[in-house]
Design a protein around this motif. Structure first.
Motif, PDB file in Angstrom:
ATOM      1  N   LYS A   3      10.245   2.520  -1.888  1.00 28.74           N
ATOM      2  CA  LYS A   3       9.667   3.564  -1.032  1.00 28.74           C
ATOM      3  C   LYS A   3       8.173   3.701  -1.294  1.00 28.74           C
ATOM      4  O   LYS A   3       7.366   3.707  -0.352  1.00 28.74           O
ATOM      5  CB  LYS A   3      10.377   4.893  -1.286  1.00 28.74           C
ATOM      6  N   GLU A   4       7.785   3.810  -2.564  1.00 26.72           N
ATOM      7  CA  GLU A   4       6.366   3.989  -2.888  1.00 26.72           C
ATOM      8  C   GLU A   4       5.539   2.807  -2.397  1.00 26.72           C
ATOM      9  O   GLU A   4       4.452   2.987  -1.836  1.00 26.72           O
ATOM     10  CB  GLU A   4       6.184   4.152  -4.400  1.00 26.72           C
ATOM     11  N   LEU A   5       6.052   1.592  -2.599  1.00 25.23           N
ATOM     12  CA  LEU A   5       5.266   0.414  -2.250  1.00 25.23           C
ATOM     13  C   LEU A   5       5.163   0.240  -0.736  1.00 25.23           C
ATOM     14  O   LEU A   5       4.105  -0.126  -0.216  1.00 25.23           O
ATOM     15  CB  LEU A   5       5.864  -0.835  -2.909  1.00 25.23           C
ATOM     16  N   GLU A  59       5.339   2.667   1.424  1.00 21.29           N
ATOM     17  CA  GLU A  59       4.441   3.729   1.900  1.00 21.29           C
ATOM     18  C   GLU A  59       2.983   3.336   1.678  1.00 21.29           C
ATOM     19  O   GLU A  59       2.127   3.595   2.531  1.00 21.29           O
ATOM     20  CB  GLU A  59       4.750   5.051   1.184  1.00 21.29           C
ATOM     21  N   ASN A  60       2.700   2.717   0.543  1.00 19.26           N
ATOM     22  CA  ASN A  60       1.328   2.237   0.309  1.00 19.26           C
ATOM     23  C   ASN A  60       0.915   1.238   1.384  1.00 19.26           C
ATOM     24  O   ASN A  60      -0.208   1.279   1.885  1.00 19.26           O
ATOM     25  CB  ASN A  60       1.222   1.581  -1.070  1.00 19.26           C
ATOM     26  N   ALA A  61       1.846   0.343   1.726  1.00 14.63           N
ATOM     27  CA  ALA A  61       1.539  -0.660   2.748  1.00 14.63           C
ATOM     28  C   ALA A  61       1.283   0.013   4.095  1.00 14.63           C
ATOM     29  O   ALA A  61       0.358  -0.360   4.828  1.00 14.63           O
ATOM     30  CB  ALA A  61       2.679  -1.663   2.857  1.00 14.63           C
ATOM     31  N   SER A  69      -7.206   6.684  -3.080  1.00 13.54           N
ATOM     32  CA  SER A  69      -8.230   6.644  -2.039  1.00 13.54           C
ATOM     33  C   SER A  69      -7.901   7.637  -0.930  1.00 13.54           C
ATOM     34  O   SER A  69      -8.555   7.668   0.098  1.00 13.54           O
ATOM     35  CB  SER A  69      -8.292   5.228  -1.456  1.00 13.54           C
ATOM     36  N   LYS A  70      -6.839   8.457  -1.146  1.00  8.29           N
ATOM     37  CA  LYS A  70      -6.304   9.206  -0.001  1.00  8.29           C
ATOM     38  C   LYS A  70      -6.673  10.685   0.034  1.00  8.29           C
ATOM     39  O   LYS A  70      -6.244  11.403   0.924  1.00  8.29           O
ATOM     40  CB  LYS A  70      -4.783   9.018   0.043  1.00  8.29           C
ATOM     41  N   LEU A  71      -7.422  11.149  -0.925  1.00  8.25           N
ATOM     42  CA  LEU A  71      -7.865  12.548  -0.889  1.00  8.25           C
ATOM     43  C   LEU A  71      -9.396  12.598  -0.948  1.00  8.25           C
ATOM     44  O   LEU A  71      -9.975  13.075  -1.920  1.00  8.25           O
ATOM     45  CB  LEU A  71      -7.275  13.334  -2.072  1.00  8.25           C
ATOM     46  N   LEU A 130       0.789   9.010   3.577  1.00  8.16           N
ATOM     47  CA  LEU A 130       2.093   9.202   2.936  1.00  8.16           C
ATOM     48  C   LEU A 130       1.918   9.462   1.440  1.00  8.16           C
ATOM     49  O   LEU A 130       2.602  10.280   0.848  1.00  8.16           O
ATOM     50  CB  LEU A 130       2.973   7.975   3.183  1.00  8.16           C
ATOM     51  N   GLY A 131       0.992   8.727   0.810  1.00  7.30           N
ATOM     52  CA  GLY A 131       0.724   8.946  -0.610  1.00  7.30           C
ATOM     53  C   GLY A 131      -0.461   9.872  -0.782  1.00  7.30           C
ATOM     54  O   GLY A 131      -1.201  10.128   0.166  1.00  7.30           O
ATOM     55  N   PHE A 132      -0.635  10.416  -1.980  1.00  5.46           N
ATOM     56  CA  PHE A 132      -1.840  11.192  -2.275  1.00  5.46           C
ATOM     57  C   PHE A 132      -1.963  11.526  -3.760  1.00  5.46           C
ATOM     58  O   PHE A 132      -2.961  12.035  -4.216  1.00  5.46           O
ATOM     59  CB  PHE A 132      -1.903  12.497  -1.451  1.00  5.46           C
ATOM     60  N   GLU A 139       0.039   8.160  -8.308  1.00  2.00           N
ATOM     61  CA  GLU A 139       0.952   8.060  -9.442  1.00  2.00           C
ATOM     62  C   GLU A 139       1.832   6.824  -9.418  1.00  2.00           C
ATOM     63  O   GLU A 139       2.318   6.392 -10.466  1.00  2.00           O
ATOM     64  CB  GLU A 139       1.911   9.266  -9.415  1.00  2.00           C
ATOM     65  N   ALA A 140       2.062   6.290  -8.212  1.00  2.00           N
ATOM     66  CA  ALA A 140       3.110   5.273  -8.094  1.00  2.00           C
ATOM     67  C   ALA A 140       2.793   4.019  -8.901  1.00  2.00           C
ATOM     68  O   ALA A 140       3.593   3.588  -9.739  1.00  2.00           O
ATOM     69  CB  ALA A 140       3.330   4.927  -6.621  1.00  2.00           C
ATOM     70  N   LEU A 141       1.635   3.423  -8.660  1.00  2.00           N
ATOM     71  CA  LEU A 141       1.353   2.148  -9.329  1.00  2.00           C
ATOM     72  C   LEU A 141       1.299   2.285 -10.852  1.00  2.00           C
ATOM     73  O   LEU A 141       1.940   1.496 -11.551  1.00  2.00           O
ATOM     74  CB  LEU A 141       0.078   1.511  -8.758  1.00  2.00           C
TER      75      LEU A 141
END
Ligand SMILES: Nc1ncnc2c1ncn2[C@@H]1O[C@H](COP(=O)(O)OP(=O)(O)O)[C@@H](O)[C@H]1O
Ligand SMILES: [Mg+2]
Length: 620
Positions: free
Chosen positions: A28-30, A32-34, A78-80, A91-93, A96-98
């Motif tokens: 899911k995290e990966l 969403e990053n894509a 890079s999302k905030l 989707l991410g912000f 933390e995922a990576l």
């Protein structure tokens, strides 16, 4: 023990505990990053259920080597851009995922921005950061996660079989794919391709329906009602399935908030509310609903995997879902899902092989004349009122309780039936002209281009229910005094529950009061019900009230109770109906919203088209 700052890797492993709970969560995290990187194609590969390898490849914006180093750092994103947690459009912000994945697995990110000449790769193993190395890769990013949880072996023990983990990952990708029909997706378990979706181009509703039909099945696409509603800046779109297309669990309810798949209790509750009239509590509809609202109206930062959200005005969202879905279902009128008649036709289809053929032939020989005889008996029966005879003449005019059969209509349909098939007007109605009652339970009608078979109990229950609800909304349900008040003995708690609710029940036409500690006395019942088994009704109601508790609003509770009442007031299977009663039932079904299914989501009728019947007999 002294307080100390935890080392970075441990912090990341702790975060991983929440963020990558299992392979599907990493997927899911990966993915969403894509999606956040603007990819058009995303390929996912799992090996050994994601334990050996999870690889996600995209053709998105890519990263420079400097960005790669930052990307795997904790809380780097890079999302905030404006430190703004309110207007989140990605989707991410959390950044933390990576780093979390890198702390518990061997992570390699290979990436190349569109304008760059070469790609770079960076590896993090159990939290140990490597250095960017030149690599070969086309535009976009490939993230490989090997040996998931090798650094946290306790986690490994919680993993289920590879099959189970893959199916969770598949569900995750399916959900994201529904929300992003313009992106192509593949998922493979290393041997088989489990998902293969081309990116779709065109108008949103069209491409979305295509995508949903690919993922939820043709049945859904054929039996789904489109929703497009808006209230105070909140937009709701998507599809709700007809109630007759239902499942034993809520797995096939797909919900999205601002393009993000969520499993939100409030939203599931709203769907239950919308369908409560049409489905038994253990049956669940199929839906795919997309809520779009201004980001400041919803907090997505309340759940580690962002699977739940918090709305600023939950009542508004709930109300919109309930009313828009109910409206769509009402518009669908008496339509029952096509799967019902398809199943019926499937059952009729002769089996191949000589033995089966013999069996069918034998069956047909004996049953056909019997069916015809019964039909003939129904036609031949004098058109006096069998209801009145069987039930002691309580019903004025000999009508089915809750049904209108005006005397003129009775006479007209009697003549028409005498003329046998010559009744073009009735056949022109969607549910046709009644031709027979079979097994005392099924009304068979002829339509312009087919045959309709109605389950009289289910259909009548629905009509009584809808009528009660209508009366409830207007002047209150009409009551009918019992000649002798009836005392019903119950458990003390059950009697108390009924007595406590006597005010509500009176609104529904049921006048009941406490009668000592373990009994109630019933004085009046809803007129629509006709003659009822009062004791049975009260016992069912007590159970119903125990289950409902205080959870629902008064209005919803009343509607539930209506369902129980309607069931008791309905024509039982096994009761003979005469011609005008049957036709009245059909006409009333056509005029009544939601009459295609009973209160438990079972169909009230099936329709077989002549064309299909002709196929069965090899005429086409
Ligand atoms: N597939 C990708 N393509 C381009 N950039 C990516 C990709 N995956 C991650 N990134 C970059 O790495 C950053 C960190 O990713 P992540 O740890 O998932 O945190 P978040 O998504 O919350 O920002 C992202 O903000 C993004 O800039
Ligand atoms: Mg992310």
């Amino acid at each position: 023990m002294p307080i100390r700052r935890l080392p970075e890797t441990l912090v990341n492993q702790i975060a991983a505990g929440e963020v990558v709970e299992r392979p599907a969560a990493a997927v899911k995290e990966l993915v969403e990053n894509a999606l956040d990187a603007g990819a058009r194609h995303i390929d996912v590969v799992l090996r050994d259920g994601g334990r050996a390898l999870i690889a996600v490849t995209d053709d998105g914006c890519g990263m420079t080597p400097e960005e790669l180093v930052l990307a795997v750092e904790r809380h780097a994103t890079s999302k905030l851009p404006d430190d703004d947690l309110v207007h989140i459009s990605s989707l991410g912000f959390r950044g933390e995922a990576l780093p979390s994945i890198g702390a518990v697995a061997r992570l390699t990110v290979t990436s190349r921005p569109a304008e760059a000449e070469e790609a770079w790769a960076l590896t993090v193993e159990g939290g140990k950061l490597g250095r960017p190395q030149p690599a070969a890769h086309p535009k976009g990013t490939r993230v490989e996660v090997r040996d998931l949880f090798f650094a946290t072996p306790a986690r490994l023990k919680f993993l289920k079989t590879a099959r189970t983990e893959v199916s969770h990952a598949q569900d995750t990708v399916n959900r994201l794919a529904m929300a992003h029909p313009q992106v192509g997706f593949t998922l493979s378990d290393g041997e088989r391709k489990l998902i293969g979706l081309a990116p779709a181009e065109g108008e949103l509703f069209e491409v979305r329906l295509k995508r949903l039909s690919a993922l939820m099945g043709r049945d859904f696409a054929d039996n789904a009602l489109a929703i497009d509603a808006e209230r105070e800046g909140i937009r709701l779109t998507g599809y709700v399935g007809l109630p007759t297309l239902n499942r034993g669990n809520a797995q096939h309810q797909y919900l999205f908030v601002n393009g993000r798949p969520v499993r939100d209790k409030l939203l599931y509750g709203a769907i239950r509310g919308a369908y409560q009239d049409f489905l038994a509590r253990d049956r669940h509809p199929l839906v795919a609903l997309f809520v779009e609202l201004p980001p400041e109206q919803v907090d997505v930062n309340v759940h580690p995997a962002k699977a739940e959200v918090r709305f600023r005005d939950p009542g508004l969202v709930r109300g919109l879902i309930v009313s828009a879905s109910k409206h769509a279902l009402a518009q669908a009128g008496h339509r029952a899902s096509t799967t019902v008649s398809e199943t019926a036709l499937g059952a009729f289809r002769p089996q191949s092989g000589p033995a089966a053929y013999q069996g069918n032939w034998g069956g047909a020989r004996t049953s056909l004349p019997r069916g015809l005889a019964e039909a003939t008996a129904t036609y031949a029966a004098p058109l006096h009122n069998t209801w009145g005879q069987q039930f002691g003449g309580q019903q004025a005019g000999g009508q089915l309780p809750g049904l209108d059969t005006a005397p003129a209509a009775v006479a007209a349909s009697a003549q028409a039936l005498a003329r046998e098939a010559a009744e073009p007007e009735a056949e022109a109605f969607p549910l046709g002209a009644a031709r027979a009652q079979l097994h005392g339970t099924y009304v068979v009608a002829q339509t312009a281009d087919g045959i309709v078979i109605v389950d009289q109990h289910a259909a009548h229950e629905r009509l009584v229910y809808e009528r009660m609800k209508q009366q409830l909304g207007e002047s209150g349900v009409k009551r009918q005094m019992l000649l002798l008040p009836e005392v019903v003995e119950l458990e003390e708690s059950a009697a108390a529950r009924i007595a406590e609710r006597s005010g509500e029940l009176e609104e529904l036409g049921l006048v009941v009061e406490a009668f000592g500690p373990g009994a109630v006395v019933v004085r009046e019942v809803p007129a629509l019900l006709g003659e009822v088994d009062v004791a049975g009704l009260i016992r069912d109601l007590a159970d119903e009230l125990a289950e409902l508790g205080e959870a629902l609003a008064l209005r919803e509770r009343l509607e539930h109770v209506c369902g129980t009442l309607a069931c008791h007031g309905s024509v039982r299977a096994g009761r003979r109906l005469n011609a005008e009663e049957m036709n009245a039932l059909l006409r009333q079904m056509e005029a009544t919203p939601h009459s295609g299914q009973c209160n438990h989501g079972r169909p009230t009728y099936v329709e077989l088209k002549l064309a299909d019947i002709e196929k069965l007999f090899g005429r086409r």
